[in-house]
Design an enzyme around this catalytic site. Structure first.
Site, PDB file in Angstrom:
ATOM      1  N   THR A 132       0.837  -1.194   0.000  1.00  0.00           N
ATOM      2  CA  THR A 132       0.000   0.000   0.000  1.00  0.00           C
ATOM      3  C   THR A 132       0.871   1.242   0.000  1.00  0.00           C
ATOM      4  O   THR A 132       2.044   1.203   0.384  1.00  0.00           O
ATOM      5  CB  THR A 132      -0.885   0.081   1.257  1.00  0.00           C
ATOM      6  N   ASP A 133       0.292   2.353  -0.423  1.00  0.00           N
ATOM      7  CA  ASP A 133       0.897   3.638  -0.087  1.00  0.00           C
ATOM      8  C   ASP A 133       0.704   3.831   1.418  1.00  0.00           C
ATOM      9  O   ASP A 133      -0.113   3.141   2.052  1.00  0.00           O
ATOM     10  CB  ASP A 133       0.236   4.766  -0.887  1.00  0.00           C
ATOM     11  N   TRP A 134       1.422   4.764   2.005  1.00  0.00           N
ATOM     12  CA  TRP A 134       1.502   4.890   3.455  1.00  0.00           C
ATOM     13  C   TRP A 134       0.161   5.317   4.049  1.00  0.00           C
ATOM     14  O   TRP A 134      -0.250   6.456   3.915  1.00  0.00           O
ATOM     15  CB  TRP A 134       2.621   5.840   3.817  1.00  0.00           C
TER      16      TRP A 134
END
Length: 816
Positions: free
Chosen positions: A307-309
């Site tokens: 995932t992105d953060w």
């Protein structure tokens, strides 16, 4: 009392078995150690607890710049820090140990020593490695090279140069003990106001895919990994955490996914980062259609997806979708995954598959394979690579009467504009780099042997110092600050300099980055009145003395040029060229490098001409009371505000729109001048009747006076009977070697049926229509030098694909 010896024996035997095999999670006392051949065995030996920990990261090192200027003790980053609601001393000790590796890295996976599973360290970002330069107990600095931004690298149209930059970047990743870098970024320039366009390559998916593949190959040649991002249709920063991108299947397939497909199949990146946004109602990190059907089943991706953060909302849905690693991760998320398996909401076989994909990459990392990094990359050599690439990607937009390169008589340079003295090397946010130095324009000029006027320099430096002291600090330094507004033009000072200096330079600076989009207003997309007056006044006064004026654009994205471009004699688009900016600009100005860059995104006449101008960045939707409360404690760029952005322009993005709808532009896609000239001749096809492929060749001759390189762009105009198409589409490109005056190079392209095909939504197929195809070779999308035709006798169904990512609502799509 009767003693039952059989019962005593049975209890003793069970006690021994318990001691050997562990407690209730069935963890044996002696377990196998991970190697490349025993991953299935390792997964069998792992407890559910360990599996859940491996698929969730260990939290994020919050950079000091993120906390700078916040009230003391205020840390509005929620779960990004990795802190659990309940303490876990063993876990916390493990995290404390691995966070000593490459301090400032964006994230890490867990370490499980008794299984031989090493942590995997990942760090930003697209323009160079991002780690903390300062470390506890160290007096030396741990700097990285600030390379040119991605848009500049794409403007070279030279995959070889991009690969060289990737090799240099990979050297720093390896030698600082990082296992993978979080890049390249490769979302399309759908709209010029996207705050992170500088991290991305182009408005065109072919340029994007080829440049990203070249970067991945370069970085991964060093034995470290990449994470191509943000997958997919992440074309804005406004409400980026929650915006629902409503887009047709065809636009997704032909534009927003195509660059990723090329990169995946051409370069095999270790990882892919899913984006924050939704696509047609579903978070990308929770989309089985995107991450499994398309990415893995159709494209054959073998790595893992992260995932992105802080992206997405449901870790169980993410596991099921094929999003293998939750980043930056926290213990509460891993506990939720454990709970979901126990309750039957997540099949452990799915979790095992997520774990297997991560382990398949971990066994290839330098750390796992025992590489002894030295914290000492070759920063000197890498700076030279950055300088060469920077000059190769600068674009000469205008050059009347050979204003450039500087004539031999030019020694004294009048330098105007704030950014001439405080250069912008790159964008803000995670795309920023902690470099050891940066070279301003005036420094670059002095290094090249030119003299600048000290009086005007002192005026600018004092003005900027005073402005910096007076302006309010941003809430987070991480997000950067806009450049200081240009001061009012001093006509008397300009006249003084016109008398005594040989030529004038004016630098216009712009910056943007993570957390916000740009604005279509003066000081951003448009120039301020002071900036336009400065260009007009300086150009006029120097022209009266028969001297030239050059405007240098030190910008990260497209701006207005039409309103002022008639005043200066030349315009050099320098972009944000990294730490060697001043030296690289001076290389172009003095003619040490002949400019060969070309635009990978269109410069419109005005913002309202952009096809997505009316719909960008979309609309916000009503929030529930619960959503309002959850967002109150977060910084604006982390809030999940319900929003929708409808891509009504459909496939007509950039030059596909301007050309098809005959809209005038300031500078077209592919435009860029040289100090020499080129002739295109002798275009040939190997066949006029297309079967499986067609080969196109033509001759490029340098007909000017100086050595130079030419970018040759190949466009196709396809039949539009069954499926409406843009007037032309880029299908391939190449860049000649350095050609001396009079020298000729024959360039060759090969197109297969996939290169001709468009996406037929009704049939879920890639189709090349029957009919006449016009092949066009040009110096830009509107400067076509040679063309010819071939025919496709019968419709070709190139491939049938899965029906996926169907729009959740009706779209009023633009049609010719």
């Amino acid at each position: 009392m009767r003693i039952d010896m059989r019962r005593i024996f049975t209890l003793s035997f069970l006690s021994i078995i318990f001691l050997l095999t562990g407690s209730c999670d069935n963890k044996p006392a002696v377990r196998p150690k991970l190697d490349k051949s025993n991953i299935p065995e390792i997964i069998k030996a792992m407890t559910l607890h360990e599996k859940a920990m491996l698929v969730t990261g260990t939290g994020m090192d919050i950079p000091p710049s993120m906390l700078e200027n916040l009230p003391e003790g205020d840390n509005p980053f929620g779960a990004l820090s990795g802190k659990s609601k309940e303490p876990d001393p063993e876990y916390d000790a493990m995290v404390a140990k691995i966070k000593k590796i490459a301090p400032g890295a964006a994230g890490r996976t867990v370490e499980i020593p008794d299984l031989g599973i090493k942590t995997m360290v990942v760090a930003d970002g697209p323009a160079g490695l991002r780690i903390n330069p300062d470390r506890d107990g160290e007096t030396r600095k741990f700097y990285c090279t600030a390379f040119p931004i991605a848009t500049l690298l794409a403007s070279t149209w030279d995959t070889g140069v991009v690969t060289e930059v990737g090799e240099a970047m990979g050297n720093e990743v390896l030698e600082y003990g990082v296992d993978a870098i979080l890049g390249p970024g490769m979302n399309l320039h759908r709209n010029p106001l996207c705050g992170r366009n500088f991290e991305y390559y182009s408005e065109d998916p072919v340029v994007t895919g080829k440049m990203a593949a070249a970067m991945v190959k370069g970085i991964q040649s060093r034995g470290v990994g990449t994470s191509i991002k943000h997958f997919a249709a992440n074309n804005q920063e406004t409400n980026r955490q929650s915006v629902d991108t409503i887009v047709s299947e065809r636009a997704l397939r032909e534009l927003y996914l195509e660059g990723f497909r090329i990169a995946v199949q051409d370069s095999e990146p270790w990882t892919v980062m899913s984006s924050y946004n939704k696509i047609n109602g579903v978070y990308t990190s929770e989309s089985h259609d995107l991450l499994t059907k398309i990415l893995r089943d159709e494209w054959g991706f073998k790595g893992y997806v992260m995932t992105d953060w802080g992206g997405g909302s449901d870790v169980v849905a993410q596991m099921n979708a094929g999003n293998d690693l939750i980043m930056p991760g926290n213990r509460d998320q891993s506990k939720e995954i454990e709970k979901a398996v126990k309750e039957g909401r997540l099949d452990e076989k799915i979790l095992d598959q997520n774990v297997e994909r991560i382990l398949n990459i971990i066994v290839n990392t330098p750390r796992f394979n025992g590489y002894k990094y030295q914290d000492n990359p070759d920063l000197t050599a890498n700076a030279l690579t950055a300088r060469r690439a920077a000059a190769d990607g600068m674009i000469l937009l205008k050059n009347n009467e050979k204003a450039l390169p500087f004539a031999g008589r030019i020694k004294n340079v009048a330098v105007f504009g704030n950014s001439s003295y405080k250069i912008i090397t790159g964008g803000t946010g995670s795309g920023d780099v902690n470099e050891g130095y940066s070279v301003s324009l005036v420094e670059g000029l002095k290094n090249a042997g030119y003299s600048v006027d000290e009086t005007i320099m002192e005026i600018y430096l004092n003005y900027m110092k005073d402005a910096e002291e007076k302006r309010e600090k941003p809430k987070m330094a991480f997000l950067g600050m806009p450049p200081i507004p240009e001061m009012k033009s001093n006509i008397e000072e300009t006249r003084r300099l016109a008398e005594i200096m040989d030529i004038s330079l004016i630098t216009i600076g712009r910056n943007s980055g993570e957390g916000g989009d740009r604005k279509a207003e003066p000081g951003d997309f448009y120039l301020t009145e002071y900036e336009k007056a400065l260009i007009k006044d300086v150009s006029t006064e120097f022209r009266l003395k028969k001297k030239k004026t050059v405007v240098i654009l030190n910008i990260g994205g497209v701006i207005d040029v039409a309103s002022w471009r008639d005043f200066p004699d030349a315009i050099l688009l320098a972009w944000q060229p990294g730490q060697e900016t001043g030296n690289a600009i001076a290389d172009i100005l003095r003619g040490a490098v002949n400019p060969s860059g070309k635009l990978t995104s269109t410069f419109p006449v005005k913002y309202d001409d952009v096809p997505s101008a009316k719909s960008f960045p979309g609309i916000e939707l009503p929030m529930t009371d619960e959503e309002k409360k959850a967002n109150e404690a977060l910084l604006p760029f982390m809030r999940k505000i319900p929003a929708r952005s409808v891509y009504e322009e459909d496939i007509y993005v950039g030059y596909r729109y301007y050309g098809t709808f005959n809209v005038p532009v300031a500078y077209e896609f592919g435009h860029g001048l040289s100090y020499t000239s080129f002739e295109y001749t002798n275009m040939k096809l190997n066949t006029a009747e297309f079967k499986d492929a067609v080969t196109i060749s033509l001759d490029i001759k340098n007909i000017g006076d100086l050595p130079g390189r030419e970018v040759v762009q190949l466009y196709i105009s396809a039949p539009s009977v069954k499926i409406k198409k843009p007037s032309k589409e880029l299908k391939a490109f190449t860049k000649t070697r350095m050609l001396n005056p009079g020298e000729i190079e024959t360039v060759t392209f090969t197109l297969d049926s996939r290169g001709l095909a468009s996406f037929d939504t009704d049939a879920s197929s890639w189709v090349a229509e029957a009919g006449e195809y016009i092949v066009q070779a040009g110096a830009s999308s509107r400067d076509i030098r040679q063309y010819t035709v071939f025919h496709v006798e019968k419709e070709i169904v190139v491939s049938k694909v899965n029906r996926a990512l169907t729009p959740s609502m009706e779209i009023s799509r633009l049609n010719p």
